[in-house]
Design a protein around this motif. Structure first.
Motif, PDB file in Angstrom:
ATOM      1  N   GLU A  82      -8.314  15.690  30.081  1.00  0.00           N
ATOM      2  CA  GLU A  82      -8.598  14.817  31.210  1.00  0.00           C
ATOM      3  C   GLU A  82      -8.561  13.365  30.745  1.00  0.00           C
ATOM      4  OE1 GLU A  82     -11.761  17.458  33.726  1.00  0.00           O
ATOM      5  OE2 GLU A  82     -12.438  16.621  31.815  1.00  0.00           O
ATOM      6  N   SER A  83      -8.025  12.507  31.582  1.00  0.00           N
ATOM      7  CA  SER A  83      -7.928  11.086  31.302  1.00  0.00           C
ATOM      8  C   SER A  83      -9.301  10.419  31.385  1.00  0.00           C
ATOM      9  CB  SER A  83      -6.982  10.448  32.321  1.00  0.00           C
ATOM     10  OG  SER A  83      -7.176   9.057  32.399  1.00  0.00           O
ATOM     11  N   PHE A  84      -9.549   9.504  30.470  1.00  0.00           N
ATOM     12  CA  PHE A  84     -10.771   8.703  30.517  1.00  0.00           C
ATOM     13  C   PHE A  84     -10.894   8.008  31.868  1.00  0.00           C
ATOM     14  CE2 PHE A  84     -12.483   4.385  30.231  1.00  0.00           C
ATOM     15  CZ  PHE A  84     -13.791   4.667  29.887  1.00  0.00           C
ATOM     16  N   TRP A  85      -9.777   7.476  32.370  1.00  0.00           N
ATOM     17  CA  TRP A  85      -9.804   6.704  33.617  1.00  0.00           C
ATOM     18  C   TRP A  85     -10.204   7.567  34.806  1.00  0.00           C
ATOM     19  CZ3 TRP A  85     -10.443   2.011  32.474  1.00  0.00           C
ATOM     20  CH2 TRP A  85      -9.852   1.481  31.323  1.00  0.00           C
ATOM     21  N   GLN A  86      -9.710   8.781  34.868  1.00  0.00           N
ATOM     22  CA  GLN A  86     -10.099   9.663  35.967  1.00  0.00           C
ATOM     23  C   GLN A  86     -11.565  10.068  35.840  1.00  0.00           C
ATOM     24  OE1 GLN A  86      -8.300  10.495  38.809  1.00  0.00           O
ATOM     25  NE2 GLN A  86     -10.390  11.069  39.373  1.00  0.00           N
ATOM     26  N   CYS A  87     -11.996  10.342  34.627  1.00  0.00           N
ATOM     27  CA  CYS A  87     -13.399  10.714  34.410  1.00  0.00           C
ATOM     28  C   CYS A  87     -14.327   9.557  34.752  1.00  0.00           C
ATOM     29  CB  CYS A  87     -13.607  11.180  32.977  1.00  0.00           C
ATOM     30  SG  CYS A  87     -12.790  12.755  32.600  1.00  0.00           S
ATOM     31  N   LEU A  88     -13.928   8.334  34.432  1.00  0.00           N
ATOM     32  CA  LEU A  88     -14.746   7.169  34.762  1.00  0.00           C
ATOM     33  C   LEU A  88     -14.789   6.957  36.275  1.00  0.00           C
ATOM     34  CD1 LEU A  88     -16.484   4.804  33.882  1.00  0.00           C
ATOM     35  CD2 LEU A  88     -14.376   3.484  33.563  1.00  0.00           C
ATOM     36  N   THR A  89     -13.666   7.154  36.951  1.00  0.00           N
ATOM     37  CA  THR A  89     -13.627   7.064  38.414  1.00  0.00           C
ATOM     38  C   THR A  89     -14.596   8.069  39.023  1.00  0.00           C
ATOM     39  OG1 THR A  89     -11.345   6.263  38.422  1.00  0.00           O
ATOM     40  CG2 THR A  89     -12.128   7.315  40.440  1.00  0.00           C
ATOM     41  N   ALA A  91     -17.172   9.478  37.553  1.00  0.00           N
ATOM     42  CA  ALA A  91     -18.542   9.122  37.173  1.00  0.00           C
ATOM     43  C   ALA A  91     -19.077   8.015  38.073  1.00  0.00           C
ATOM     44  CB  ALA A  91     -18.594   8.692  35.711  1.00  0.00           C
ATOM     45  N   CYS A  92     -18.272   7.012  38.353  1.00  0.00           N
ATOM     46  CA  CYS A  92     -18.710   5.927  39.244  1.00  0.00           C
ATOM     47  C   CYS A  92     -19.026   6.483  40.629  1.00  0.00           C
ATOM     48  CB  CYS A  92     -17.654   4.831  39.323  1.00  0.00           C
ATOM     49  SG  CYS A  92     -17.560   3.787  37.855  1.00  0.00           S
ATOM     50  N   ALA A  93     -18.201   7.398  41.116  1.00  0.00           N
ATOM     51  CA  ALA A  93     -18.442   8.014  42.422  1.00  0.00           C
ATOM     52  C   ALA A  93     -19.770   8.770  42.425  1.00  0.00           C
ATOM     53  CB  ALA A  93     -17.287   8.938  42.793  1.00  0.00           C
ATOM     54  N   ALA A  94     -20.077   9.451  41.337  1.00  0.00           N
ATOM     55  CA  ALA A  94     -21.337  10.188  41.226  1.00  0.00           C
ATOM     56  C   ALA A  94     -22.538   9.248  41.232  1.00  0.00           C
ATOM     57  CB  ALA A  94     -21.343  11.048  39.962  1.00  0.00           C
ATOM     58  N   HIS A  95     -22.301   7.992  40.863  1.00  0.00           N
ATOM     59  CA  HIS A  95     -23.356   6.984  40.863  1.00  0.00           C
ATOM     60  C   HIS A  95     -23.326   6.140  42.139  1.00  0.00           C
ATOM     61  CE1 HIS A  95     -25.031   7.351  36.737  1.00  0.00           C
ATOM     62  NE2 HIS A  95     -23.870   7.937  36.516  1.00  0.00           N
ATOM     63  N   GLY A  96     -22.452   6.492  43.094  1.00  0.00           N
ATOM     64  CA  GLY A  96     -22.446   5.840  44.398  1.00  0.00           C
ATOM     65  C   GLY A  96     -21.468   4.697  44.592  1.00  0.00           C
ATOM     66  N   GLU A  97     -20.556   4.486  43.648  1.00  0.00           N
ATOM     67  CA  GLU A  97     -19.567   3.403  43.790  1.00  0.00           C
ATOM     68  C   GLU A  97     -18.158   3.989  43.793  1.00  0.00           C
ATOM     69  OE1 GLU A  97     -19.637   0.149  44.326  1.00  0.00           O
ATOM     70  OE2 GLU A  97     -21.797  -0.131  44.190  1.00  0.00           O
ATOM     71  N   THR A  98     -17.368   3.555  44.766  1.00  0.00           N
ATOM     72  CA  THR A  98     -15.970   3.962  44.833  1.00  0.00           C
ATOM     73  C   THR A  98     -15.139   2.888  44.157  1.00  0.00           C
ATOM     74  OG1 THR A  98     -16.358   5.097  46.919  1.00  0.00           O
ATOM     75  CG2 THR A  98     -14.077   4.563  46.380  1.00  0.00           C
ATOM     76  N   VAL A  99     -14.462   3.283  43.115  1.00  0.00           N
ATOM     77  CA  VAL A  99     -13.609   2.351  42.363  1.00  0.00           C
ATOM     78  C   VAL A  99     -12.419   3.128  41.835  1.00  0.00           C
ATOM     79  CG1 VAL A  99     -14.965   2.644  40.258  1.00  0.00           C
ATOM     80  CG2 VAL A  99     -13.588   0.610  40.522  1.00  0.00           C
ATOM     81  N   ASP A 100     -11.275   2.479  41.791  1.00  0.00           N
ATOM     82  CA  ASP A 100     -10.061   3.126  41.307  1.00  0.00           C
ATOM     83  C   ASP A 100      -9.574   2.382  40.073  1.00  0.00           C
ATOM     84  OD1 ASP A 100      -7.753   4.562  40.950  1.00  0.00           O
ATOM     85  OD2 ASP A 100      -6.761   3.818  42.748  1.00  0.00           O
ATOM     86  N   PHE A 101      -9.570   3.046  38.955  1.00  0.00           N
ATOM     87  CA  PHE A 101      -9.113   2.467  37.696  1.00  0.00           C
ATOM     88  C   PHE A 101      -7.650   2.834  37.477  1.00  0.00           C
ATOM     89  CE2 PHE A 101     -13.702   2.945  37.168  1.00  0.00           C
ATOM     90  CZ  PHE A 101     -14.046   1.659  36.795  1.00  0.00           C
ATOM     91  N   LYS A 102      -6.759   2.210  38.219  1.00  0.00           N
ATOM     92  CA  LYS A 102      -5.320   2.485  38.076  1.00  0.00           C
ATOM     93  C   LYS A 102      -4.823   1.950  36.761  1.00  0.00           C
ATOM     94  CE  LYS A 102      -4.465   2.477  42.980  1.00  0.00           C
ATOM     95  NZ  LYS A 102      -3.856   1.812  44.107  1.00  0.00           N
ATOM     96  N   ARG A 103      -4.091   2.762  36.030  1.00  0.00           N
ATOM     97  CA  ARG A 103      -3.506   2.336  34.746  1.00  0.00           C
ATOM     98  C   ARG A 103      -2.057   2.667  34.737  1.00  0.00           C
ATOM     99  NH1 ARG A 103      -5.942  -1.230  31.665  1.00  0.00           N
ATOM    100  NH2 ARG A 103      -5.102  -0.413  29.815  1.00  0.00           N
TER     101      ARG A 103
END
Length: 103
Positions: A82-89, A91-103
Motif C-alpha cells: 500500500e502507498s504511504f499517500w493512500q494510507c495517509l489519506t 488516516a486523515c479521513a479517520a481523524h475527520g479531515e478530507t484531503v487528497d495527497f495526489k502524487r
C-alpha cells in the motif's frame, strides 16, 4: 538509498504533507521535532509520521494503527504494497479531515 538521501526524502514528504493540508484548508496544526512530524486535529488526536533511521523506514501512526513504509522503486510502500499517500489519506479521513495527497 544512503542516509543523507533518506533524510532529504522524508523531509520533502513532510513539506509536501504540510503544504497539501494548508492548500486544502484542513483545520490541523503541523509540528516537526527532530525525527517526528505530527499532525494535530481539532479533537487533539494526532497522526505521527516519524523517521526510523536504523531501518531506513518511515512510520505512520494514527487512529487506524501503525504502519511501516520502506522506499522501493521510487515510492514509500508498506508490507501490504500500500502507498504511504493512500494510507495517509485514509488516516486523515479517520481523524475527520478530507484531503487528497495526489502524487
Amino acid at each position: 538509498m544512503n542516509l543523507a538521501e533518506f533524510h532529504k526524502n522524508i523531509e520533502q514528504v513532510w513539506a509536501y504533507v504540510e503544504e497539501q493540508l494548508e492548500e486544502q484548508d484542513c483545520d490541523v496544526d503541523c509540528d516537526t521535532q527532530g525525527a517526528v512530524f505530527s499532525i494535530t486535529f481539532n479533537d487533539r488526536s494526532q497522526i505521527i509520521i516519524n523517521k526510523q533511521e536504523p531501518m531506513l523506514e518511515m512510520w505512520l501512526a494514527s487512529r487506524l494503527g501503525g504502519l511501516h513504509f520502506a522506499y522501493k522503486n521510487g515510492e514509500w510502500i508498506n508490507s501490504n504494497q500500500e502507498s504511504f499517500w493512500q494510507c495517509l489519506t485514509d488516516a486523515c479521513a479517520a481523524h475527520g479531515e478530507t484531503v487528497d495527497f495526489k502524487r
